[in-house]
Structures are given as structure tokens and as C-alpha cells.
Design a protein around this motif. Structure first.
Motif, PDB file in Angstrom:
ATOM      1  N   TYR A  63      37.215 105.092   7.735  1.00  0.00           N
ATOM      2  CA  TYR A  63      38.249 103.803   7.649  1.00  0.00           C
ATOM      3  C   TYR A  63      37.920 102.880   6.606  1.00  0.00           C
ATOM      4  O   TYR A  63      36.489 102.394   6.624  1.00  0.00           O
ATOM      5  CB  TYR A  63      38.092 102.967   9.153  1.00  0.00           C
ATOM      6  N   PHE A  93      33.791 102.206   7.736  1.00  0.00           N
ATOM      7  CA  PHE A  93      33.304 102.878   9.079  1.00  0.00           C
ATOM      8  C   PHE A  93      33.252 104.525   8.766  1.00  0.00           C
ATOM      9  O   PHE A  93      34.353 105.006   8.439  1.00  0.00           O
ATOM     10  CB  PHE A  93      33.787 102.438  10.515  1.00  0.00           C
ATOM     11  N   GLY A 150      28.642 103.805  22.748  1.00  0.00           N
ATOM     12  CA  GLY A 150      28.962 102.563  22.806  1.00  0.00           C
ATOM     13  C   GLY A 150      30.476 102.060  22.188  1.00  0.00           C
ATOM     14  O   GLY A 150      31.110 103.130  21.814  1.00  0.00           O
ATOM     15  N   ASN A 151      30.847 100.819  22.158  1.00  0.00           N
ATOM     16  CA  ASN A 151      32.209 100.714  21.532  1.00  0.00           C
ATOM     17  C   ASN A 151      32.026 100.602  20.213  1.00  0.00           C
ATOM     18  O   ASN A 151      30.933 100.149  19.429  1.00  0.00           O
ATOM     19  CB  ASN A 151      32.592  99.153  22.080  1.00  0.00           C
ATOM     20  N   GLU A 198      49.347 104.188  10.495  1.00  0.00           N
ATOM     21  CA  GLU A 198      48.526 102.984  10.946  1.00  0.00           C
ATOM     22  C   GLU A 198      48.272 101.808   9.694  1.00  0.00           C
ATOM     23  O   GLU A 198      48.201 100.755  10.197  1.00  0.00           O
ATOM     24  CB  GLU A 198      47.379 103.496  11.329  1.00  0.00           C
ATOM     25  N   GLU A 203      39.356 107.534  28.049  1.00  0.00           N
ATOM     26  CA  GLU A 203      39.040 106.515  29.227  1.00  0.00           C
ATOM     27  C   GLU A 203      40.260 106.318  30.176  1.00  0.00           C
ATOM     28  O   GLU A 203      40.655 105.286  30.372  1.00  0.00           O
ATOM     29  CB  GLU A 203      38.760 105.175  28.274  1.00  0.00           C
ATOM     30  N   GLY A 211      32.822 105.506  17.595  1.00  0.00           N
ATOM     31  CA  GLY A 211      33.887 106.604  16.939  1.00  0.00           C
ATOM     32  C   GLY A 211      34.371 107.697  17.958  1.00  0.00           C
ATOM     33  O   GLY A 211      34.962 108.678  17.423  1.00  0.00           O
ATOM     34  N   LYS A 212      34.344 107.430  19.142  1.00  0.00           N
ATOM     35  CA  LYS A 212      34.705 108.489  20.266  1.00  0.00           C
ATOM     36  C   LYS A 212      36.443 108.596  20.065  1.00  0.00           C
ATOM     37  O   LYS A 212      36.706 109.954  19.833  1.00  0.00           O
ATOM     38  CB  LYS A 212      34.716 107.831  21.689  1.00  0.00           C
ATOM     39  N   SER A 213      37.220 107.431  19.733  1.00  0.00           N
ATOM     40  CA  SER A 213      38.470 107.918  19.755  1.00  0.00           C
ATOM     41  C   SER A 213      38.921 108.523  18.372  1.00  0.00           C
ATOM     42  O   SER A 213      39.817 109.101  18.253  1.00  0.00           O
ATOM     43  CB  SER A 213      39.399 106.437  20.008  1.00  0.00           C
ATOM     44  N   THR A 214      38.219 107.881  17.168  1.00  0.00           N
ATOM     45  CA  THR A 214      38.317 108.653  16.079  1.00  0.00           C
ATOM     46  C   THR A 214      38.186 110.155  16.035  1.00  0.00           C
ATOM     47  O   THR A 214      38.976 110.965  15.679  1.00  0.00           O
ATOM     48  CB  THR A 214      37.551 107.867  15.050  1.00  0.00           C
ATOM     49  N   ARG A 238      47.515 108.446  10.007  1.00  0.00           N
ATOM     50  CA  ARG A 238      46.565 107.498   9.527  1.00  0.00           C
ATOM     51  C   ARG A 238      47.507 106.429   8.515  1.00  0.00           C
ATOM     52  O   ARG A 238      47.267 105.315   8.476  1.00  0.00           O
ATOM     53  CB  ARG A 238      45.331 108.197   8.860  1.00  0.00           C
TER      54      ARG A 238
HETATM   55  N1  ATP Z   1      42.905 101.965  12.901  1.00  0.00           N
HETATM   56  C1  ATP Z   1      41.628 101.403  12.162  1.00  0.00           C
HETATM   57  N2  ATP Z   1      41.536 101.137  10.752  1.00  0.00           N
HETATM   58  C2  ATP Z   1      40.391 100.623  10.728  1.00  0.00           C
HETATM   59  N3  ATP Z   1      39.277 100.845  11.381  1.00  0.00           N
HETATM   60  C3  ATP Z   1      39.307 101.375  12.502  1.00  0.00           C
HETATM   61  C4  ATP Z   1      40.613 101.773  13.087  1.00  0.00           C
HETATM   62  N4  ATP Z   1      40.353 102.334  14.218  1.00  0.00           N
HETATM   63  C5  ATP Z   1      38.951 102.184  14.439  1.00  0.00           C
HETATM   64  N5  ATP Z   1      38.431 101.613  13.485  1.00  0.00           N
HETATM   65  C6  ATP Z   1      36.990 101.404  13.276  1.00  0.00           C
HETATM   66  O1  ATP Z   1      36.205 102.505  13.305  1.00  0.00           O
HETATM   67  C7  ATP Z   1      35.121 102.422  14.335  1.00  0.00           C
HETATM   68  C8  ATP Z   1      35.028 103.600  15.471  1.00  0.00           C
HETATM   69  O2  ATP Z   1      36.309 103.157  16.249  1.00  0.00           O
HETATM   70  P1  ATP Z   1      36.801 103.995  17.546  1.00  0.00           P
HETATM   71  O3  ATP Z   1      37.857 103.484  18.010  1.00  0.00           O
HETATM   72  O4  ATP Z   1      36.875 105.502  17.181  1.00  0.00           O
HETATM   73  O5  ATP Z   1      35.665 103.593  18.564  1.00  0.00           O
HETATM   74  P2  ATP Z   1      35.373 103.983  20.002  1.00  0.00           P
HETATM   75  O6  ATP Z   1      33.929 104.475  20.085  1.00  0.00           O
HETATM   76  O7  ATP Z   1      36.465 104.713  20.368  1.00  0.00           O
HETATM   77  O8  ATP Z   1      35.386 102.501  20.753  1.00  0.00           O
HETATM   78  P3  ATP Z   1      35.855 102.083  21.996  1.00  0.00           P
HETATM   79  O9  ATP Z   1      34.700 102.578  23.184  1.00  0.00           O
HETATM   80  O10 ATP Z   1      35.694 100.496  21.970  1.00  0.00           O
HETATM   81  O11 ATP Z   1      37.133 102.360  22.286  1.00  0.00           O
HETATM   82  C9  ATP Z   1      35.187 100.864  14.799  1.00  0.00           C
HETATM   83  O12 ATP Z   1      34.118 100.329  14.066  1.00  0.00           O
HETATM   84  C10 ATP Z   1      36.619 100.410  14.467  1.00  0.00           C
HETATM   85  O13 ATP Z   1      36.318  99.213  13.882  1.00  0.00           O
END
Ligand code: ATP
Length: 542
Positions: free
Chosen positions: A334, A343, A363-364, A98, A480, A367-370, A95
Motif C-alpha cells: 500500500y 506498508f 497484532g493490528n 479502494e 475475525e 497484514g492479516k486482512s491483506t 484495489r
Molecule cells: N486500503 C488501504 N489503503 C492503504 N493502506 C492500507 C489499506 N488497508 C490496510 N492498509 C495498511 O496495511 C497495513 C495492514 O493492514 P491489514 O488490514 O492487513 O492489517 P490487519 O492485520 O488485518 O489489522 P487488524 O487486526 O487491525 O484488522 C496497515 O498498516 C494498514 O494501515
């Protein structure tokens, strides 16, 4: 000054020896001047003819020893710095990296370290120049205390005025270096965004004139201002030296009683000193650039050191047969620049068992990747805790915990060398996987290295899957993975690969939007705006 610290930190003993030999060289140079002066004035009774080559040899040998030592030291110091910086990045929490941004890290790793390595070579020469100046000053003191005091007074005023100009130039250099970070960001946009820039002429024009050209112009102006100020300081320094010689020749004899041979010795020595003085003045701008670069490196180093992780060697074996992984009230936030861009994921309570296939959907931006980064230990939970077999994951065991996972993230990186893979991996097994992934006619594995990674996006991702497969870790995560695979490989991925992993007792977390494959999952967890919308078992779908 920072540069000297850089060398001292590398080895203070070698620095001491280099300075000593440098001083011998400088002192002997001064002695040589004294000898020339005596020979010219003809008032020496000694046999100077044999002393001259001996002294010249001492100057040469001690100068070479000093330089060789300092060259080795300075190159070693840059080598260590490169490694220290890279290790700092490797040991920093994801983090934190990043937040710092890739452009800033790359600018320092490439620009600043290169500037420094191109400059440290000048340090040995400057040291020898300083030694010659010191030797000459000692000789001047011996010639006439009063004229020496006058010279030193004048030199101090001269150095002070040159220093004023140099500080002004340093200020411009610092501004130029700050702009370099922006310039670097634009350079990355050129290489990474070349397709988008080529396809849209207006965007390309806008980017070029608004961003790149602006930044390049600022950098040019600030660098030019710095170099201009340096050339003024160099010219001013040279002029002052001529003024000093003029004063010694024409003014000092009016004030002090000084005999003509002493005066000749003074002027001869000052003229000899002029060369190292000029050489130092010429190298000042390089040194200042290197100092600015070093400050950037140090500040990045401090930022990295402020948050390091304990990445010591893993002493405990990983649990191939774990039974429970729990997330208890885990959160991650974040913090954007604006309050409403914040978020927060969680607080989440989740529990995973061995041999499960779990789909994480939503959905996009849900928060899945987080969540994936939290589960794999790449992000540290801001609150709550993670437990593996009831063992709470802390900073002391997080590195060990991470070794339980093998992942292919959506922004994965493919290494050509298949290092860090399981000991049980056999060539035959790898070949079988290559066949299964239909890559055996494209790629070979020789000496644990992939023969090529110049492949289509989908093929590269299959290779990333292969590398993950061979790691043979107890928990797999695919973010994905199937999104850019053709239908045949989607089918192979969901119906064969995931099932194979399950049969081997692996737990597989799959981030997916392929809803018609959800029935193969044991569980589907749906996220919505950072919260769990549902966590259903397979039998609940039908
Ligand atoms: N490095 C970052 N810095 C700030 N905010 C972030 C960062 N990465 C993700 N976010 C925010 O956190 C939220 C969740 O992001 P995340 O990537 O976890 O979603 P996701 O479900 O994996 O989306 P997707 O399906 O588009 O990949 C989003 O609103 C995004 O803007």
C-alpha cells in the motif's frame, strides 16, 4: 457535443431518422411562415386555405415522430450508461476501487447519472428547435440573399459572444462539480457517522462548520456564479435578437434595396425564430451541467476501463478436491502519501492443503486482512505467484480461482437474496443451519430470500456465516468472525462449525485474536509487520 455522441453511440440510424423528421418539421414550419406571409401580402394565386391545415399537420406529425425517437434514444442512452458504469465497477480490481474511493463512485453513480437523465429529455426539443431555425434560415435565404448574409453575419457574432459567456459559466460549473465530490464525502459522514456526531457536540459543530458548511458554501458560490453567467448570456442573446430585428427593420432598408413585402416576411420569420432561439438559450445551462456530468462519468469510465478484469463466465468447474494452494514470494504494497506510510506485506511463502484449519494471527495492522485478500484472489500479487494444484493463477483464470472461496470479511455485506449458492442446497439444510445458529425464530428463508436482515450485529454476522455455509465452496475464510459473538456462539463457531467444515473436507482460514481457541487449529500462522513471524503445526503448541 458529448451528449450528441452519447445518442449517436446508442443508435446512429435512429438519430439520422430523428434528425430527418425534425428537419421535415422545421422545414414545414418555415413553409408555413412563408404561406402566412403570402396570405398577409395577398400576392399569391394559389389556394392557400387547404395548404395551411396540411402543412400544420405535417409539422405536428413529423415533430412528434422526431421527439418520440429522440426521447426513446436518450432514455436508452442513460440506461446503457448506468449499466456500463456499474459493470465497470464490478469488473474493476478491488484495489483500484479502494483507491478511487466509495464517495467518488457514489457521487458519479447517483449525482452525475441523475443530472444526465434529467437533461437528456431536453435534447429532443432542442433538436426540433434547431430544425425550425434551419428551416426559417432557408426561407430567409430564399427571400433575400443580401439580407440573409447580413443576418447570418450578425448571428455568428452574436453566437460567438454568447459562447464566450457560456465557457466562463462552464468553468464555474466544473469547479462546482469537483466540490460535489467533497460534499458527497461529508454527506456520507452524516449518515455513517451519525452516532459519533450525536455523542460529541463539539465534534458535530466542528464537522458542520469546518467541513460541511465550507464545502456547501463553495458549491453554492460556484453554482451561483455559473447560473448568474448563464442568465447574463441568455439576456444578452435575447437582446441581440431584438437588435437584429431592429437592424433589419430600420438599418438594412437604408443600405440595401429591399421591397416592403420581403421586409415584412423577414421580420415575421425572425419573430417566429425567436421562440426556438429563446428556448435553446434557456436550456443551455441544463445542457452544460449535463456535459460536466458526462465528462465526470466518462473520466470515471476511463479510469475503470483502464484496469478491467476478465470476469467472463466460469467455463471450468471448480476443484472441490484440490490438494495444494501455494503462495510463492507473494507481495503487496500500500503506497501512502508519505514514504514512511508505505506498508509491504511479504514476500511470503505459504502452502495450504485440503481439510486444514489454519489460524492467521498477529497484532493490528500486521497484514492479516491483506493476506486474506491475496489468498482469495481479490488482490493481485505485485510480485510472486499463487498456484492451485500447480496451476499458476493469472488474469485469465483469477475469476475461476476466486470461486473456490467463501468468505465473511470483517466489513462483510449481507445480501437479502441468497443467490449464487450451491445447487445442492436444500431448504431443510438451510433450516438446520438456521437452528444451529439460533436464528430460526427470527429469520425465514422464502424463495431463496432472507425474510429480514434487521437484526443485531452479531445475528447479522451469523446470517453472513449461513450464506457462506450454503455456498459450499472448498475453502472458507473468516476474518475475525467471532469478535462480536457472545461466548456461547464463539464456542459453537470454533468447536462445532469449524469442525463440521473440516469434517466435510473444507479448508478453513480463520483470522482470530481468540488465543484460547488456537489449539483447535491444525496450524497457526503469525504475522508481524507484514512478515511471517512463525508458521506452527498444532503439535508444536503443547
Ligand atoms: N486500503 C488501504 N489503503 C492503504 N493502506 C492500507 C489499506 N488497508 C490496510 N492498509 C495498511 O496495511 C497495513 C495492514 O493492514 P491489514 O488490514 O492487513 O492489517 P490487519 O492485520 O488485518 O489489522 P487488524 O487486526 O487491525 O484488522 C496497515 O498498516 C494498514 O494501515
Amino acid at each position: 457535443m458529448n451528449l450528441i455522441w452519447l445518442l449517436l453511440r446508442a443508435s446512429s440510424l435512429q438519430v439520422a431518422i430523428a434528425i430527418l423528421t425534425g428537419l421535415i418539421s422545421g422545414g414545414t414550419s418555415a413553409r408555413l411562415i412563408a404561406l402566412i406571409n403570402s396570405a398577409i401580402s395577398g400576392n399569391s394565386t394559389e389556394d392557400l386555405a387547404w395548404q395551411f391545415p396540411t402543412l400544420a399537420l405535417i409539422v405536428l406529425v413529423s415533430g412528434i415522430i422526431s421527439q418520440v425517437l429522440l426521447i426513446k434514444l436518450s432514455q436508452n442512452a442513460v440506461y446503457r450508461l448506468r449499466l456500463r458504469l456499474s459493470q465497470g465497477i464490478l469488473f474493476s480490481p478491488l484495489r483500484h476501487l479502494e483507491e478511487l474511493g466509495a464517495s467518488k463512485l457514489l457521487a458519479t453513480l447517483t449525482e452525475d447519472v441523475t443530472t444526465l437523465s434529467n437533461t437528456v429529455y431536453a435534447i429532443p426539443f432542442i433538436c426540433v428547435d434547431i430544425a425550425v431555425i434551419v428551416g426559417c434560415l432557408v426561407y430567409l435565404l430564399w427571400l433575400s440573399g443580401a439580407a440573409f448574409a447580413f443576418t447570418i453575419g450578425f448571428l455568428m457574432i452574436g453566437v460567438g459572444s454568447v459562447q464566450l459567456l457560456i465557457s466562463r459559466a462552464d468553468y464555474f460549473l466544473t469547479l462546482a462539480r469537483d466540490e460535489q465530490d467533497n460534499l458527497f464525502k461529508h454527506f456520507r459522514a452524516i449518515t455513517d457517522g451519525i452516532k459519533e456526531l450525536k455523542l460529541n457536540a463539539i465534534r458535530r459543530q466542528d464537522f458542520f462548520s469546518e467541513d460541511l458548511q465550507n464545502s456547501a458554501a463553495k458549491s453554492r458560490n460556484q453554482n451561483a456564479a455559473a447560473l448568474f453567467t448563464y442568465s447574463i448570456s441568455t439576456g444578452w442573446g435575447n437582446l441581440l435578437f431584438f437588435v437584429l430585428v431592429g437592424l433589419i427593420l430600420f438599418v438594412v432598408p437604408q443600405i440595401l434595396t429591399i421591397n416592403s413585402s420581403v421586409l415584412a416576411g423577414f421580420v415575421l420569420t425572425l419573430t417566429y425564430m425567436m421562440l426556438p432561439m429563446q428556448s435553446i438559450l434557456d436550456k443551455l445551462q441544463q445542457l452544460a451541467k449535463a456535459n460536466v456530468a458526462l465528462q465526470k462519468i466518462e473520466s470515471l469510465g476511463l479510469e475503470l476501463a483502464a484496469q478491467t478484469e476478465d470476469n467472463t463466465l466460469i467455463l471450468h468447474p471448480i476443484n472441490q478436491n484440490w490438494h495444494q494452494l501455494e503462495l510463492q514470494q507473494v507481495t503487496h504494497t500500500y503506497r501512502g502519501e508519505k514514504e514512511d506510510s508505505k506498508f509491504t506485506l511479504g514476500p511470503l511463502d505459504l502452502s495450504f492443503s485440503q481439510g486444514e484449519i489454519i489460524f492467521i494471527v498477529g497484532g493490528n495492522g500486521s497484514g492479516k486482512s491483506t493476506l486474506a485478500k491475496l489468498i482469495t484472489g481479490l488482490y493481485v500479487p505485485e510480485s510472486g505467484r499463487i498456484r492451485l494444484n500447480k496451476k499458476v493463477i493469472t488474469n485469465d483464470n483469477r475469476e475461476w480461482y476466486r470461486q473456490h472461496f467463501s468468505a465473511v470479511f470483517s466489513d462483510y455485506y449481507l445480501f437479502e437474496r441468497l443467490s449464487g449458492i450451491s445447487n445442492n442446497f436444500s431448504k431443510q439444510q438451510a433450516q438446520e443451519y438456521l437452528q444451529q445458529l439460533k436464528l430460526d425464530d427470527k429469520v425465514e428463508i422464502k424463495h431463496q430470500k432472507l425474510s429480514t436482515i434487521s437484526l443485531s450485529q452479531g445475528q447479522k454476522k451469523r446470517l453472513a456465516l449461513l450464506a457462506a455455509y450454503l455456498e459450499n465452496r472448498p475453502i472458507y475464510l473468516f476474518d475475525e468472525w467471532a469478535s462480536d459473538q457472545d461466548p456461547i456462539f464463539r464456542e459453537i463457531f470454533y468447536k462445532q462449525i469449524l469442525m463440521n467444515l473440516k469434517k466435510q473436507g473444507k479448508t478453513v482460514l480463520v483470522i482470530s485474536h481468540d488465543d484460547h481457541y488456537f489449539p483447535i487449529a491444525d496450524r497457526v500462522i503469525k504475522l508481524d509487520y507484514g512478515q511471517i513471524e512463525y508458521d506452527k503445526r498444532n503439535h508444536d503448541f503443547s
